[in-house]
Design a protein around this motif. Sequence first.
Motif, mmCIF file in Angstrom:
data_model
loop_
_atom_site.group_PDB
_atom_site.id
_atom_site.type_symbol
_atom_site.label_atom_id
_atom_site.label_comp_id
_atom_site.label_asym_id
_atom_site.label_seq_id
_atom_site.Cartn_x
_atom_site.Cartn_y
_atom_site.Cartn_z
ATOM 1 N N ARG A 45 40.351 43.270 35.963
ATOM 2 C CA ARG A 45 41.779 41.990 36.454
ATOM 3 C C ARG A 45 41.335 40.923 37.189
ATOM 4 O O ARG A 45 41.720 39.863 36.849
ATOM 5 N N GLU A 46 40.376 41.439 38.123
ATOM 6 C CA GLU A 46 40.082 40.181 38.761
ATOM 7 C C GLU A 46 39.124 39.300 38.001
ATOM 8 O O GLU A 46 39.408 37.859 38.313
ATOM 9 N N LEU A 47 38.202 39.729 37.340
ATOM 10 C CA LEU A 47 37.427 38.850 36.846
ATOM 11 C C LEU A 47 38.194 38.242 35.320
ATOM 12 O O LEU A 47 37.892 37.089 35.478
ATOM 13 N N PHE A 48 39.271 38.760 34.953
ATOM 14 C CA PHE A 48 39.959 38.164 34.169
ATOM 15 C C PHE A 48 40.648 36.824 34.886
ATOM 16 O O PHE A 48 40.912 35.808 34.335
ATOM 17 N N VAL A 49 41.429 37.101 36.083
ATOM 18 C CA VAL A 49 42.119 36.029 36.571
ATOM 19 C C VAL A 49 41.153 34.890 36.969
ATOM 20 O O VAL A 49 41.322 33.749 36.818
ATOM 21 N N ALA A 50 39.983 35.148 37.670
ATOM 22 C CA ALA A 50 39.049 34.334 37.981
ATOM 23 C C ALA A 50 38.597 33.414 36.876
ATOM 24 O O ALA A 50 38.479 32.398 36.900
ATOM 25 N N THR A 51 38.310 34.006 35.494
ATOM 26 C CA THR A 51 37.720 33.268 34.579
ATOM 27 C C THR A 51 38.755 32.487 34.095
ATOM 28 O O THR A 51 38.619 31.537 33.656
ATOM 29 N N VAL A 63 36.137 28.681 41.939
ATOM 30 C CA VAL A 63 36.914 29.886 42.093
ATOM 31 C C VAL A 63 35.937 30.946 42.542
ATOM 32 O O VAL A 63 34.767 31.016 41.571
ATOM 33 N N ALA A 64 36.007 31.848 43.450
ATOM 34 C CA ALA A 64 34.966 32.937 43.804
ATOM 35 C C ALA A 64 35.875 33.869 44.535
ATOM 36 O O ALA A 64 36.845 33.945 44.899
ATOM 37 N N ARG A 65 35.308 34.775 45.068
ATOM 38 C CA ARG A 65 35.711 36.062 45.897
ATOM 39 C C ARG A 65 35.055 36.100 47.376
ATOM 40 O O ARG A 65 33.886 35.576 47.376
ATOM 41 N N GLY A 66 35.880 36.483 48.360
ATOM 42 C CA GLY A 66 35.091 36.382 49.742
ATOM 43 C C GLY A 66 36.290 36.666 50.568
ATOM 44 O O GLY A 66 37.309 37.250 50.335
ATOM 45 N N GLU A 67 35.981 36.309 51.957
ATOM 46 C CA GLU A 67 36.796 36.245 53.008
ATOM 47 C C GLU A 67 37.121 34.833 53.560
ATOM 48 O O GLU A 67 36.026 33.875 53.277
ATOM 49 N N CYS A 79 39.168 38.865 49.959
ATOM 50 C CA CYS A 79 40.141 38.157 49.014
ATOM 51 C C CYS A 79 39.604 38.118 47.621
ATOM 52 O O CYS A 79 38.598 37.779 47.484
ATOM 53 N N ASP A 80 40.636 38.769 46.485
ATOM 54 C CA ASP A 80 39.952 38.879 45.203
ATOM 55 C C ASP A 80 39.491 37.606 44.643
ATOM 56 O O ASP A 80 38.689 37.535 43.843
ATOM 57 N N VAL A 81 40.501 36.709 44.515
ATOM 58 C CA VAL A 81 40.111 35.325 44.135
ATOM 59 C C VAL A 81 40.367 34.048 45.027
ATOM 60 O O VAL A 81 41.690 34.099 45.486
ATOM 61 N N VAL A 82 39.728 33.398 45.239
ATOM 62 C CA VAL A 82 39.867 32.097 46.282
ATOM 63 C C VAL A 82 39.753 30.996 45.465
ATOM 64 O O VAL A 82 38.500 30.859 44.624
ATOM 65 N N LEU A 101 32.020 33.426 52.593
ATOM 66 C CA LEU A 101 32.738 33.306 53.361
ATOM 67 C C LEU A 101 33.266 31.752 53.515
ATOM 68 O O LEU A 101 32.112 30.800 53.624
ATOM 69 N N PHE A 102 34.326 31.611 53.432
ATOM 70 C CA PHE A 102 35.165 30.157 53.217
ATOM 71 C C PHE A 102 35.479 29.793 54.423
ATOM 72 O O PHE A 102 36.329 30.637 55.197
ATOM 73 N N LEU A 103 35.646 28.503 54.904
ATOM 74 C CA LEU A 103 36.307 27.914 55.797
ATOM 75 C C LEU A 103 37.784 27.559 55.438
ATOM 76 O O LEU A 103 38.163 27.015 54.196
ATOM 77 N N ALA A 104 38.529 28.204 56.403
ATOM 78 C CA ALA A 104 40.148 28.045 55.788
ATOM 79 C C ALA A 104 40.563 26.614 55.395
ATOM 80 O O ALA A 104 41.500 26.503 54.507
ATOM 81 N N GLU A 105 40.148 25.534 56.014
ATOM 82 C CA GLU A 105 40.305 24.173 55.878
ATOM 83 C C GLU A 105 39.950 24.012 54.368
ATOM 84 O O GLU A 105 40.799 22.944 53.743
ATOM 85 N N GLY A 106 39.216 24.452 53.724
ATOM 86 C CA GLY A 106 38.687 24.000 52.269
ATOM 87 C C GLY A 106 39.470 24.746 51.159
ATOM 88 O O GLY A 106 39.136 24.731 50.142
ATOM 89 N N VAL A 107 40.037 25.906 51.721
ATOM 90 C CA VAL A 107 40.664 26.851 50.733
ATOM 91 C C VAL A 107 42.246 26.220 50.412
ATOM 92 O O VAL A 107 42.879 26.010 51.303
ATOM 93 N N ASP A 108 42.298 26.388 49.026
ATOM 94 C CA ASP A 108 43.754 25.845 48.561
ATOM 95 C C ASP A 108 44.562 26.941 48.297
ATOM 96 O O ASP A 108 45.904 26.892 48.357
ATOM 97 N N SER A 109 44.066 28.161 47.798
ATOM 98 C CA SER A 109 45.041 29.286 47.531
ATOM 99 C C SER A 109 44.209 30.437 47.325
ATOM 100 O O SER A 109 42.790 30.444 47.252
ATOM 101 N N VAL A 110 44.654 31.579 47.390
ATOM 102 C CA VAL A 110 44.327 32.913 47.297
ATOM 103 C C VAL A 110 45.098 33.817 46.325
ATOM 104 O O VAL A 110 46.240 33.715 46.463
ATOM 105 N N VAL A 111 44.415 34.546 45.403
ATOM 106 C CA VAL A 111 45.171 35.432 44.742
ATOM 107 C C VAL A 111 44.894 36.875 44.778
ATOM 108 O O VAL A 111 43.298 37.079 44.963
ATOM 109 N N GLU A 112 45.458 37.686 45.019
ATOM 110 C CA GLU A 112 45.433 38.961 45.365
ATOM 111 C C GLU A 112 45.654 39.737 43.902
ATOM 112 O O GLU A 112 46.824 39.868 43.356
ATOM 113 N N VAL A 113 44.725 40.292 43.334
ATOM 114 C CA VAL A 113 45.067 41.194 41.944
ATOM 115 C C VAL A 113 45.280 42.702 42.273
ATOM 116 O O VAL A 113 44.655 43.154 42.899
#
Length: 113
Positions: A45-51, A63-67, A79-82, A101-113
């Motif tokens: 499901r995570e792969l589907f949403v990210a794709t 789009v990637a996965r991480g913290e 975080c499943d999808v960043v 590992l993302f810096l919060a200032e550059g993240v627009d949204s997070v999707v938890e699948v």
Amino acid sequence: MPISKPPYMARPELHVLYEHFGTLTTQILGATKLHKAPLNIGAARELFVATFLRRHLPQSLWVARGEILDSSGGRSGDCDVVVARSSSPAIPADPGESIFLFLAEGVDSVVEV
């Protein structure tokens, strides 16, 4: 009381969108039926949403996965999808560069699948 038509019947231009999302729904349900283990179902499901997001978002976002790490040192869990701005730095957290590992200032949204 009259029966209302589905929205795509009232506005024919929406039919294309309903058809597209119907196809995507069928694909995700089909992919998850192949798996029995919860971790594999979640990963599919995570792969589907990210794709899906990679195909539909502009190139200025990636789009990637991480913290996520903030300027106070706070850190999110996994975080499943960043969705982050392409111009923002991210630190690869594994040798295959599939988790970041993302810096919060550059993240627009997070999707938890």
